[in-house]
Design an enzyme around this catalytic site. Structure first.
Site, PDB file in Angstrom:
ATOM      1  N   HIS A  81       0.918  -1.245  -0.074  1.00 40.74           N
ATOM      2  CA  HIS A  81      -0.198  -0.152  -0.082  1.00 40.74           C
ATOM      3  C   HIS A  81       0.946   1.276   0.084  1.00 40.74           C
ATOM      4  O   HIS A  81       0.368   2.367  -0.220  1.00 40.74           O
ATOM      5  CB  HIS A  81      -1.060   0.035   1.116  1.00 40.74           C
ATOM      6  N   ASP A 100       0.605  -7.678   1.662  1.00 44.95           N
ATOM      7  CA  ASP A 100       1.104  -6.293   1.660  1.00 44.95           C
ATOM      8  C   ASP A 100       2.426  -6.264   1.737  1.00 44.95           C
ATOM      9  O   ASP A 100       2.966  -5.324   2.355  1.00 44.95           O
ATOM     10  CB  ASP A 100       0.246  -5.545   3.147  1.00 44.95           C
ATOM     11  N   SER A 148       4.639   2.701   7.857  1.00 43.73           N
ATOM     12  CA  SER A 148       4.295   1.480   6.898  1.00 43.73           C
ATOM     13  C   SER A 148       5.223   1.287   5.969  1.00 43.73           C
ATOM     14  O   SER A 148       6.080   2.158   5.283  1.00 43.73           O
ATOM     15  CB  SER A 148       3.281   1.820   6.134  1.00 43.73           C
TER      16      SER A 148
END
Length: 317
Positions: free
Chosen positions: A64, A94, A170
């Site tokens: 992402h 992910d 992230s």
């Protein structure tokens, strides 16, 4: 009457705190230089973190973070800026893999996440909310968690930690006190405190290997959800195994290969084609594309209390 030794020296809390600080600082010194800021080039704007895992510029981040970008801008802690191309991505975990146009210098080692225990030190390094190369520390709060990926598929074997994460973290590394990457930071629960998640390093290692070899992650699907659990001693004795952990099936999808092969909720998966299963990451690793359409033997301790062999025919995901 009891006797109390008045000469017992009080514990030196300062020394313990200093040892804890030194272990975190040492781990950050090892992994920190390998952490980069990742920005999309073209398309929708956005940024996150990533970390190099080889001296030739292979960088792991979140899917992402790169989103639909083919090219990203990479900034290292010493201010070096380069670009890289996205080699591949896996929505189900992910994870994305980037190849920098040139070496980014330092690189980090992926550790064995299956050796983790609750309470182990966990250190997060990343770029939260634009505050570059921030370090937070906590502990491994839980192992073997499941969460829903953007694809809708459950992500298994996720690490829960209380190391503070924010947008921008992230794709950054979750690091052990030994200076090894044990997870890839991926998500926080909005509104909650001290609950964050990372994709286990063993899963990330599998995804990277698949992308490098095939350009994508090939998976064999059997249709279960499971949890990594401590293997009860009675089960280990019945199976004649020295394993201390295993996978207990939590859900079996109707009409899937597992259901057709006779697996049930509550069964313990002990081995796949003779390879021991000590955790969910072992199932992820063993159920690669080579098993699609091929008879696969599953050794289980069933809910009926028996050691049984089941034959499944995994499907392409």
């Amino acid at each position: 009457m009891g006797y109390m030794d008045k000469d017992i020296a009080p514990q030196n809390d300062g020394a313990l705190i200093d040892a804890y600080s030194q272990s975190i600082a040492a781990a950050v010194d090892i992994v920190g230089p390998a952490v980069s800021r990742i920005e999309r080039v073209g398309g929708r704007q956005g940024h996150g973190s990533g970390f190099a895992v080889s001296p030739d510029g292979l960088i792991i981040t979140n899917n992402h973070v790169v989103d639909d970008a083919k090219v990203v801008r990479i900034t290292t802690p010493d201010g070096f800026v380069t670009e890289g191309r996205v080699l591949g991505r896996d929505v189900d975990t992910d994870i994305a893999l980037i190849r920098a146009n040139t070496s980014t210098g330092a690189w980090a080692k992926l550790g064995d996440s299956q050796r983790l225990r609750r309470g182990h030190i966990a250190i997060a390094i990343g770029n939260p909310l634009g505050f570059e190369w921030t370090v937070t520390a906590g502990i491994v709060s839980a192992l073997g968690r499941s969460m829903r990926a953007a694809s809708g598929r459950p992500m298994e074997d996720v690490i829960q930690t209380d190391a503070a994460l924010n947008p921008g973290n992230s794709g950054g590394p979750l690091v052990s006190s030994g200076g090894e990457v044990i997870g890839v930071n991926t998500a926080v629960i909005q509104g909650a405190q001290s609950i964050a998640f990372a994709v286990a390093s063993n899963t990330a290692n599998f995804v990277v290997s698949e992308i490098l070899r095939y350009g994508q992650v090939r998976r064999a699907f059997i249709g279960i959800a499971g949890d990594t659990i401590v293997l009860p001693r009675r089960v280990a004795l019945a199976a004649g195994t020295t394993q201390t952990t295993s996978v207990r099936i939590r859900r079996v999808e109707a009409d899937g290969p597992a259901a057709k092969g006779g697996l049930q909720e509550g069964d313990y998966i002990l081995a796949i084609d003779g390879s021991p299963v000590g955790g969910v990451d072992d199932i992820v690793r063993l159920m690669d594309g080579s098993r699609i359409g091929r008879d696969t033997e599953i050794l289980v301790f069933s809910v009926a209390g028996r050691i049984e062999k089941k034959i499944l025919l995994p499907m392409a995901r």
